[in-house]
Motif scaffolding. Structure first.
Motif, PDB file in Angstrom:
ATOM      1  N   THR A  34       0.850  -1.077  -0.083  1.00  0.00           N
ATOM      2  CA  THR A  34      -0.024  -0.010  -0.117  1.00  0.00           C
ATOM      3  C   THR A  34       0.752   1.353   0.083  1.00  0.00           C
ATOM      4  O   THR A  34       1.672   1.366   0.925  1.00  0.00           O
ATOM      5  CB  THR A  34      -0.884   0.110   1.152  1.00  0.00           C
ATOM      6  N   GLY A  35       0.738   1.899  -0.880  1.00  0.00           N
ATOM      7  CA  GLY A  35       1.665   3.088  -1.150  1.00  0.00           C
ATOM      8  C   GLY A  35       0.850   4.570  -0.786  1.00  0.00           C
ATOM      9  O   GLY A  35      -0.523   4.591  -0.791  1.00  0.00           O
ATOM     10  N   TYR A  36       1.741   5.762  -0.354  1.00  0.00           N
ATOM     11  CA  TYR A  36       1.089   6.900  -0.361  1.00  0.00           C
ATOM     12  C   TYR A  36       2.061   7.903  -0.767  1.00  0.00           C
ATOM     13  O   TYR A  36       3.490   7.633  -0.552  1.00  0.00           O
ATOM     14  CB  TYR A  36       0.746   7.084   1.158  1.00  0.00           C
ATOM     15  N   ASP A  37       1.655   8.885  -1.310  1.00  0.00           N
ATOM     16  CA  ASP A  37       2.469  10.247  -1.735  1.00  0.00           C
ATOM     17  C   ASP A  37       1.570  11.275  -1.603  1.00  0.00           C
ATOM     18  O   ASP A  37       0.265  11.354  -1.843  1.00  0.00           O
ATOM     19  CB  ASP A  37       3.129  10.084  -3.081  1.00  0.00           C
ATOM     20  N   ARG A  38       2.019  12.389  -1.174  1.00  0.00           N
ATOM     21  CA  ARG A  38       1.103  13.859  -1.278  1.00  0.00           C
ATOM     22  C   ARG A  38       0.576  14.249  -2.576  1.00  0.00           C
ATOM     23  O   ARG A  38      -0.400  14.737  -2.982  1.00  0.00           O
ATOM     24  CB  ARG A  38       1.875  14.901  -0.534  1.00  0.00           C
ATOM     25  N   SER A  39       1.444  13.382  -3.675  1.00  0.00           N
ATOM     26  CA  SER A  39       0.819  13.754  -5.116  1.00  0.00           C
ATOM     27  C   SER A  39      -0.096  12.894  -5.419  1.00  0.00           C
ATOM     28  O   SER A  39       0.180  11.578  -5.315  1.00  0.00           O
ATOM     29  CB  SER A  39       2.230  13.648  -6.149  1.00  0.00           C
ATOM     30  N   LYS A  40      -1.308  13.309  -5.769  1.00  0.00           N
ATOM     31  CA  LYS A  40      -2.334  12.268  -6.184  1.00  0.00           C
ATOM     32  C   LYS A  40      -2.060  11.646  -7.384  1.00  0.00           C
ATOM     33  O   LYS A  40      -2.492  10.617  -7.678  1.00  0.00           O
ATOM     34  CB  LYS A  40      -3.655  13.129  -6.243  1.00  0.00           C
ATOM     35  N   GLU A  41      -1.309  12.307  -8.322  1.00  0.00           N
ATOM     36  CA  GLU A  41      -0.701  11.674  -9.429  1.00  0.00           C
ATOM     37  C   GLU A  41      -0.127  10.455  -9.290  1.00  0.00           C
ATOM     38  O   GLU A  41      -0.011   9.619  -9.954  1.00  0.00           O
ATOM     39  CB  GLU A  41      -0.147  12.770 -10.335  1.00  0.00           C
ATOM     40  N   ALA A  42       0.770  10.613  -8.224  1.00  0.00           N
ATOM     41  CA  ALA A  42       1.730   9.687  -8.013  1.00  0.00           C
ATOM     42  C   ALA A  42       0.787   8.364  -7.399  1.00  0.00           C
ATOM     43  O   ALA A  42       1.315   7.418  -7.838  1.00  0.00           O
ATOM     44  CB  ALA A  42       2.874  10.139  -7.233  1.00  0.00           C
ATOM     45  N   CYS A  43       0.026   8.614  -6.674  1.00  0.00           N
ATOM     46  CA  CYS A  43      -0.655   7.530  -6.135  1.00  0.00           C
ATOM     47  C   CYS A  43      -1.396   6.936  -7.056  1.00  0.00           C
ATOM     48  O   CYS A  43      -1.781   5.535  -7.116  1.00  0.00           O
ATOM     49  CB  CYS A  43      -1.739   8.130  -4.933  1.00  0.00           C
ATOM     50  N   ALA A  44      -1.965   7.604  -8.065  1.00  0.00           N
ATOM     51  CA  ALA A  44      -2.608   7.112  -9.178  1.00  0.00           C
ATOM     52  C   ALA A  44      -1.700   6.338 -10.079  1.00  0.00           C
ATOM     53  O   ALA A  44      -2.264   5.088 -10.645  1.00  0.00           O
ATOM     54  CB  ALA A  44      -3.404   8.181 -10.027  1.00  0.00           C
ATOM     55  N   ALA A  45      -0.626   6.715 -10.046  1.00  0.00           N
ATOM     56  CA  ALA A  45       0.319   5.788 -10.959  1.00  0.00           C
ATOM     57  C   ALA A  45       0.774   4.542 -10.533  1.00  0.00           C
ATOM     58  O   ALA A  45       0.825   3.713 -10.890  1.00  0.00           O
ATOM     59  CB  ALA A  45       1.520   6.843 -11.268  1.00  0.00           C
ATOM     60  N   PHE A  46       0.763   4.701  -9.233  1.00  0.00           N
ATOM     61  CA  PHE A  46       0.916   3.448  -8.343  1.00  0.00           C
ATOM     62  C   PHE A  46      -0.305   2.440  -8.646  1.00  0.00           C
ATOM     63  O   PHE A  46       0.083   1.200  -8.774  1.00  0.00           O
ATOM     64  CB  PHE A  46       1.149   3.805  -7.224  1.00  0.00           C
ATOM     65  N   ALA A  47      -1.326   2.791  -8.353  1.00  0.00           N
ATOM     66  CA  ALA A  47      -2.436   2.111  -8.551  1.00  0.00           C
ATOM     67  C   ALA A  47      -2.452   1.503  -9.849  1.00  0.00           C
ATOM     68  O   ALA A  47      -3.046   0.311 -10.001  1.00  0.00           O
ATOM     69  CB  ALA A  47      -3.865   2.874  -8.180  1.00  0.00           C
ATOM     70  N   ALA A  48      -2.220   2.026 -10.788  1.00  0.00           N
ATOM     71  CA  ALA A  48      -2.254   1.690 -12.365  1.00  0.00           C
ATOM     72  C   ALA A  48      -1.183   0.600 -12.502  1.00  0.00           C
ATOM     73  O   ALA A  48      -1.371  -0.103 -13.431  1.00  0.00           O
ATOM     74  CB  ALA A  48      -1.944   2.950 -13.236  1.00  0.00           C
ATOM     75  N   LYS A  49      -0.260   0.725 -11.661  1.00  0.00           N
ATOM     76  CA  LYS A  49       0.719  -0.729 -11.873  1.00  0.00           C
ATOM     77  C   LYS A  49       0.601  -1.449 -10.781  1.00  0.00           C
ATOM     78  O   LYS A  49       1.239  -2.598 -10.808  1.00  0.00           O
ATOM     79  CB  LYS A  49       2.132  -0.101 -11.583  1.00  0.00           C
TER      80      LYS A  49
END
Length: 299
Positions: A34-49
């Motif tokens: 489970t990942g977290y970053d203040r950047s929503k774009e980074a979180c979305a990129a992680f979920a996409a992977k």
């Protein structure tokens, strides 16, 4: 030694240019991440992977057996884990924290005491190799900590790097990381000065680079950065100049704390600090060439 399996629940906090591919490699290895970053774009990129994204550091670490941080500074690490964000509030009993950031060793030791009071363990495991090696899972990882904790972390680290070094006691990983970056930064300064002097004499900078790389003057900058990122004008290696300056400053501060007068280290730190102040925010570290080039004309 606690045996790790791919069923281990991992929280990965800090999905930046390095952290995102590292976390993705853990997912690819079969870990529940489970990942977290203040950047929503980074979180979305992680979920996409294939990872699971959380909306806070605390939510990401809920029930985690291992918490990995990949953040800009040790102050941010502490604030995230035990400060304002209190990410460790709901971790599994006896969880292991792996700080893969580039942190101040003294701060790491202080954090370890706070974690110990909570029944948690800490190892420092900063990395070297850049974004490319983060993507293909071939980072060099320098581990500091007690042997049992390092052994517990090792299977997880092997999903992100192919060279795992036990540097020594807690904080040792962070020490060798900033020393490595100091040596790299000093070599970069020497390389760009050589290019500029040779160019002003009338030499071709590509030829200068080829000769250095066939001779004893070669280093990481001449071999991997000059043509690709500097002479090309790309200046996009993926590592900020300000972060390099920060690491050299940590190394210089450590030398001072040890009562050592390291003149080249001090001078290198001064030059990178000055470059950080002069160049735009977010400048790539390969832009040290622009700073040196401009300075040679001003001076």
């Amino acid at each position: 030694m606690v045996e790790q399996t791919v069923a281990t629940k991992i929280a990965f906090i800090g999905l930046g240019r390095m952290g995102l591919p590292m976390a993705v490699n853990l997912v690819s290895a079969g870990y529940q991440v489970t990942g977290y970053d203040r950047s929503k774009e980074a979180c979305a990129a992680f979920a996409a992977k294939g990872g699971t994204a959380a909306d806070s550091a605390r939510a990401a670490a809920n029930g985690a057996e291992i918490v990995i941080t990949m953040l800009p500074t040790s102050g941010i690490v502490a604030s995230c884990l035990v400060g304002e964000e209190n990410a460790l509030a709901d971790v599994a009993p006896g969880a292991l924290v792996i700080d893969m950031s580039s942190s101040v060793p003294a701060d790491t030791l202080k954090l370890a005491e706070e974690l110990k009071a909570r029944g948690l363990s800490l190892v420092d495991a900063p990395v070297s190799g850049g974004v490319g090696k983060a993507i293909d899972g071939t980072l060099a990882i320098m581990v500091g900590g007690e042997a049992g904790d390092a052994a517990r972390a090792e299977p997880v680290l092997k999903a992100m790097g192919d060279r795992i070094f036990l540097a020594g006691k807690l904080g040792a990983g962070h020490v060798i990381k900033v020393l490595n970056n100091y040596v790299s930064a000093a070599g970069a300064l020497a390389a760009v000065e050589a290019l500029i002097v040779g160019r002003e004499f009338g030499l071709d900078e590509d030829v200068i680079t080829d000769i250095l790389n066939a001779s004893t003057g070669r280093n990481n900058t001449t071999e991997n950065k000059v043509k690709k990122f500097i002479l090309s004008g790309a200046f996009n290696s993926g590592f900020d100049l300000a972060l390099m300056s920060k690491d050299i400053g940590i190394a210089a501060g450590l030398a001072g704390d040890l009562g050592l007068d390291m003149k080249l280290l001090s001078r290198t730190s001064q030059e990178w600090n000055a470059a950080t102040e002069e160049l735009p925010a977010g400048a790539d570290h390969t832009e040290i060439y622009r700073y040196v080039d401009g300075g040679s004309r001003r001076g």
